[in-house]
Design an enzyme around this catalytic site. Structure first.
Site: not given
Length: 187
Positions: A19, A112
């Site tokens: 991430h 997101n």
């Protein structure tokens, strides 16, 4: 004025995770430009550099991924940067590990952090560089996968991809044509 945003999660626990491809890319860009993230404002670590008389800001939001839009909105407001003057770099599970996709605008897909940026900035018209991390293999859930450390063959692929993404950012600083830069760096 150009605002370059690398997405990731702050803290040593998230260093070298899937991430954090945005953070890793902008770290490499800052190194190439000879600047450090010595400023901290707008909920971000920020490096500044003038290139050809233009102010370039490189930012790493410190809000954690899903709230990245808070920092981006504040930075855009402070510098009166439009979405077209802001480029975002982030990981993407929907493209193969080690590949890059550069484009102008579009949806956030499954990301997101990008969703939050689009929602809070009120626009999806950001140039972006997506660093492909691929989908998790086996029984691992998505959250566990993106927060896991990159290892083995994927480490080499993503090290190369973030280096190429950094070079793509340097090219974008020079010519601001995401389609042209993408033609050289996509894939």
């Amino acid at each position: 004025m150009l605002l370059i945003i690398g997405l990731g999660n702050p803290g040593l626990a998230y260093k070298d995770t899937y991430h954090n491809m945005g953070f890793i890319t902008v770290d490499k860009l800052a190194f190439a430009l000879g600047v450090d993230f010595k400023h901290r404002y707008c909920k971000a670590k920020v490096a500044e550099k003038f290139v050809n008389g233009e102010k370039i800001l490189i930012a790493k939001p410190q809000t954690y991924m899903n709230l990245s839009g808070e920092s981006v909105r504040e930075l855009m407001g402070k510098y009166k940067a439009t979405p077209k003057e802001t480029i975002v770099v982030y990981d993407d599970i929907d493209i193969p590990c080690g590949t890059l996709r550069l484009r102008q605008g579009g949806s956030a897909g499954t990301h997101n952090g990008m969703r939050n940026i689009i929602a809070l900035a009120g626009s999806s018209d950001f140039p972006r560089i997506r660093v492909g991390i691929g989908k998790p293999q086996g029984e691992i859930d998505l959250a566990s996968f993106v927060l896991s450390k990159v290892k083995g063959e994927n480490y080499d692929k993503l090290s190369n991809a973030t280096e190429r993404a950094s070079k793509a950012l340097l090219a974008y600083i020079d010519n601001r044509d995401i389609a042209r830069v993408g033609a050289d760096y996509n894939g």
